[in-house]
Design an enzyme around this catalytic site. Sequence first.
Site, PDB file in Angstrom:
ATOM      1  N   LYS A  14       0.848  -1.202   0.000  1.00  0.00           N
ATOM      2  CA  LYS A  14       0.000   0.000   0.000  1.00  0.00           C
ATOM      3  C   LYS A  14       0.877   1.242   0.000  1.00  0.00           C
ATOM      4  O   LYS A  14       2.037   1.204   0.423  1.00  0.00           O
ATOM      5  CB  LYS A  14      -0.924   0.038   1.231  1.00  0.00           C
ATOM      6  CG  LYS A  14      -0.220   0.084   2.613  1.00  0.00           C
ATOM      7  CD  LYS A  14       0.184   1.472   3.104  1.00  0.00           C
ATOM      8  CE  LYS A  14       0.856   1.441   4.465  1.00  0.00           C
ATOM      9  NZ  LYS A  14       1.799   2.488   4.734  1.00  0.00           N
ATOM     10  N   ASP A 142      -2.501  -1.562  10.042  1.00  0.00           N
ATOM     11  CA  ASP A 142      -2.606  -1.531   8.574  1.00  0.00           C
ATOM     12  C   ASP A 142      -3.277  -2.789   8.002  1.00  0.00           C
ATOM     13  O   ASP A 142      -3.609  -2.818   6.816  1.00  0.00           O
ATOM     14  CB  ASP A 142      -1.196  -1.467   7.938  1.00  0.00           C
ATOM     15  CG  ASP A 142      -0.655  -0.044   7.838  1.00  0.00           C
ATOM     16  OD1 ASP A 142      -1.429   0.916   7.981  1.00  0.00           O
ATOM     17  OD2 ASP A 142       0.564   0.098   7.595  1.00  0.00           O
TER      18      ASP A 142
HETATM   19  C1  LIG Z   1       2.561   4.314   9.150  1.00  0.00           C
HETATM   20  C2  LIG Z   1       1.419   3.438   8.698  1.00  0.00           C
HETATM   21  O1  LIG Z   1       1.926   2.351   7.919  1.00  0.00           O
HETATM   22  C3  LIG Z   1       0.511   4.245   7.794  1.00  0.00           C
HETATM   23  O2  LIG Z   1      -0.424   3.457   7.108  1.00  0.00           O
HETATM   24  C4  LIG Z   1       0.629   2.879   9.864  1.00  0.00           C
HETATM   25  O3  LIG Z   1       0.113   3.922  10.665  1.00  0.00           O
HETATM   26  C5  LIG Z   1       1.438   1.908  10.735  1.00  0.00           C
HETATM   27  O4  LIG Z   1       0.705   0.746  10.780  1.00  0.00           O
HETATM   28  P1  LIG Z   1       1.295  -0.632  11.360  1.00  0.00           P
HETATM   29  O5  LIG Z   1       2.680  -0.834  10.894  1.00  0.00           O
HETATM   30  O6  LIG Z   1       0.261  -1.666  11.079  1.00  0.00           O
HETATM   31  O7  LIG Z   1       1.354  -0.272  12.896  1.00  0.00           O
HETATM   32  P2  LIG Z   1       1.126  -1.205  14.180  1.00  0.00           P
HETATM   33  O8  LIG Z   1       1.825  -2.491  13.964  1.00  0.00           O
HETATM   34  O9  LIG Z   1      -0.311  -1.212  14.541  1.00  0.00           O
HETATM   35  O10 LIG Z   1       1.912  -0.332  15.252  1.00  0.00           O
HETATM   36  C6  LIG Z   1       3.305  -0.179  15.212  1.00  0.00           C
HETATM   37  C7  LIG Z   1       3.682   1.006  16.089  1.00  0.00           C
HETATM   38  O11 LIG Z   1       3.377   2.236  15.399  1.00  0.00           O
HETATM   39  C8  LIG Z   1       2.850   3.199  16.279  1.00  0.00           C
HETATM   40  N1  LIG Z   1       1.497   3.583  15.822  1.00  0.00           N
HETATM   41  C9  LIG Z   1       0.875   2.869  14.837  1.00  0.00           C
HETATM   42  C10 LIG Z   1      -0.381   3.235  14.385  1.00  0.00           C
HETATM   43  C11 LIG Z   1      -0.992   4.353  14.980  1.00  0.00           C
HETATM   44  N2  LIG Z   1      -2.198   4.757  14.586  1.00  0.00           N
HETATM   45  N3  LIG Z   1      -0.366   5.043  15.959  1.00  0.00           N
HETATM   46  C12 LIG Z   1       0.870   4.684  16.385  1.00  0.00           C
HETATM   47  O12 LIG Z   1       1.435   5.334  17.248  1.00  0.00           O
HETATM   48  C13 LIG Z   1       2.889   2.577  17.646  1.00  0.00           C
HETATM   49  O13 LIG Z   1       4.097   2.975  18.228  1.00  0.00           O
HETATM   50  C14 LIG Z   1       2.921   1.091  17.371  1.00  0.00           C
HETATM   51  O14 LIG Z   1       3.602   0.414  18.380  1.00  0.00           O
HETATM   52  N1  LIG Z   2       6.096 -11.132   6.812  1.00  0.00           N
HETATM   53  C1  LIG Z   2       6.937 -10.113   7.059  1.00  0.00           C
HETATM   54  N2  LIG Z   2       7.455  -9.395   6.052  1.00  0.00           N
HETATM   55  C2  LIG Z   2       8.304  -8.363   6.299  1.00  0.00           C
HETATM   56  N3  LIG Z   2       8.702  -7.992   7.528  1.00  0.00           N
HETATM   57  C3  LIG Z   2       8.232  -8.669   8.569  1.00  0.00           C
HETATM   58  C4  LIG Z   2       7.326  -9.758   8.380  1.00  0.00           C
HETATM   59  N4  LIG Z   2       7.004 -10.218   9.597  1.00  0.00           N
HETATM   60  C5  LIG Z   2       7.664  -9.478  10.485  1.00  0.00           C
HETATM   61  N5  LIG Z   2       8.431  -8.549   9.897  1.00  0.00           N
HETATM   62  C6  LIG Z   2       9.271  -7.554  10.611  1.00  0.00           C
HETATM   63  O1  LIG Z   2       8.597  -6.290  10.533  1.00  0.00           O
HETATM   64  C7  LIG Z   2       9.486  -5.229  10.225  1.00  0.00           C
HETATM   65  C8  LIG Z   2       8.752  -4.171   9.387  1.00  0.00           C
HETATM   66  O2  LIG Z   2       8.475  -4.754   8.160  1.00  0.00           O
HETATM   67  P1  LIG Z   2       7.488  -4.180   7.050  1.00  0.00           P
HETATM   68  O3  LIG Z   2       8.129  -4.459   5.745  1.00  0.00           O
HETATM   69  O4  LIG Z   2       6.121  -4.697   7.252  1.00  0.00           O
HETATM   70  O5  LIG Z   2       7.526  -2.609   7.366  1.00  0.00           O
HETATM   71  P2  LIG Z   2       6.737  -1.414   6.788  1.00  0.00           P
HETATM   72  O6  LIG Z   2       6.520  -1.558   5.321  1.00  0.00           O
HETATM   73  O7  LIG Z   2       7.445  -0.168   7.247  1.00  0.00           O
HETATM   74  O8  LIG Z   2       5.344  -1.537   7.502  1.00  0.00           O
HETATM   75  P3  LIG Z   2       4.233  -0.424   7.725  1.00  0.00           P
HETATM   76  O9  LIG Z   2       4.121   0.354   6.439  1.00  0.00           O
HETATM   77  O10 LIG Z   2       3.016  -1.292   7.993  1.00  0.00           O
HETATM   78  O11 LIG Z   2       4.670   0.371   8.896  1.00  0.00           O
HETATM   79  C9  LIG Z   2      10.653  -5.893   9.493  1.00  0.00           C
HETATM   80  O12 LIG Z   2      11.862  -5.249   9.753  1.00  0.00           O
HETATM   81  C10 LIG Z   2      10.654  -7.331  10.005  1.00  0.00           C
HETATM   82  O13 LIG Z   2      11.584  -7.493  11.072  1.00  0.00           O
END
Ligand SMILES: C[C@](O)(CO)[C@H](O)COP(=O)(O)OP(=O)(O)OC[C@H]1O[C@@H](n2ccc(N)nc2=O)[C@H](O)[C@@H]1O
Ligand SMILES: Nc1ncnc2c1ncn2[C@@H]1O[C@H](COP(=O)(O)OP(=O)(O)OP(=O)(O)O)[C@@H](O)[C@H]1O
Length: 321
Positions: A14, A142
């Site tokens: 996304k 997400d």
């Molecule tokens: C940055 C985005 O990817 C934008 O779509 C999302 O807001 C993050 O979504 P995500 O990775 O699914 O996040 P989660 O796994 O729920 O949370 C990871 C961490 O991000 C922070 N977090 C996330 C979502 C939110 N609304 N507020 C937060 O403060 C928190 O510190 C949480 O511990």
């Molecule tokens: N199936 C998976 N694929 C990728 N990373 C994973 C997975 N499961 C756990 N992780 C851990 O999650 C961390 C974040 O990975 P991811 O690629 O989902 O980040 P992101 O794209 O920044 O996510 P978001 O946009 O939801 O914040 C990685 O560094 C990895 O250690």
Amino acid sequence: MGSMTSYTLLSAAKINLYLEIIGHRPDGFHEMAMVMQSVNLCDRITLTNLPAAIRRLQCDHPQVPTDNSNLALKAVDLLTYKFPELANRGVDITIEKNIPVGAGLAGGSSNAAATLVGLNLLWKLGLTQIELEELSAQLGSDIPFCIRGGTAIATGRGEILDPISSLTDLYVVLAKYESLSVSTPWAYKTYRANFSDRYADISDNATLQERQKRVHAGPMVTAITHKDGAAIGSHLHNDLERVVLPAHDKVQQLRDYMASYGGLGTMMSGSGPTVFTLTSTQDAADEILHKVRAALPDPDLKLWSTCFTATGIRLESETKN
Ligand SMILES: C[C@](O)(CO)[C@H](O)COP(=O)(O)OP(=O)(O)OC[C@H]1O[C@@H](n2ccc(N)nc2=O)[C@H](O)[C@@H]1O
Ligand SMILES: Nc1ncnc2c1ncn2[C@@H]1O[C@H](COP(=O)(O)OP(=O)(O)OP(=O)(O)O)[C@@H](O)[C@H]1O
């Protein structure tokens, strides 16, 4: 031996077309106003039934954990916790990673989404998409969107989804330095430490009206409703750029280059560090990709040219042996 069934699913990345941080919540998360969009850069997940209660995972990307911290295995654990009668079921998961890791493209979240959708088929659980989305919110903010896919307005932590007409005829160039990742908790924490004057603390029972008063997503939502690519490009917004760009000069520089090549608009996705440019044709996206490549010939910089898609999780094939 009993018969083996496999499902292969594609899980889409996304981008955030709009990301506004409304306030800090009592649960430690942030209250959001976002517009999310699926893009056609997908991981491939294969789920195969195992005869015993073994859950195992392999992935071709060295940065992805293969233990219980993998979001796909966490999705299996969540289902088993919710339905204890599944405790004796086993599954083998293979992830072919195409979505860069720690990129702000929800790669891990989309893998968890595919696992929930796939296990619902493999284990014949009969859960509806809404039930899967609700369950998935316990695993990550997400993930419900990754299950839903297309174009959606996301509020709350990001898990409350409102439909909006799905965009498909737009193209996107994605750019990420392979060796650079941004931690999502770090991005939110740093935003809170530096910019909390931009929002007021919000209580859990704040009414929708109270929340909406703080939101400025209107012009983006209108642009999407009108399928107006130029207006979408000019209303891109991401509050997290305020913390990620100053911390990473290279990403700021990349963003500046990409913004200068005449696309509809350029921005960082989610918590970064991926930067994207929108275009109205595939050719325009390819052309911008080549310009970025020529301007920044660093082999660490990875580029993709892809398009918007209306589907988050797609079933590719079903195999019975
Ligand atoms: C940055 C985005 O990817 C934008 O779509 C999302 O807001 C993050 O979504 P995500 O990775 O699914 O996040 P989660 O796994 O729920 O949370 C990871 C961490 O991000 C922070 N977090 C996330 C979502 C939110 N609304 N507020 C937060 O403060 C928190 O510190 C949480 O511990
Ligand atoms: N199936 C998976 N694929 C990728 N990373 C994973 C997975 N499961 C756990 N992780 C851990 O999650 C961390 C974040 O990975 P991811 O690629 O989902 O980040 P992101 O794209 O920044 O996510 P978001 O946009 O939801 O914040 C990685 O560094 C990895 O250690």
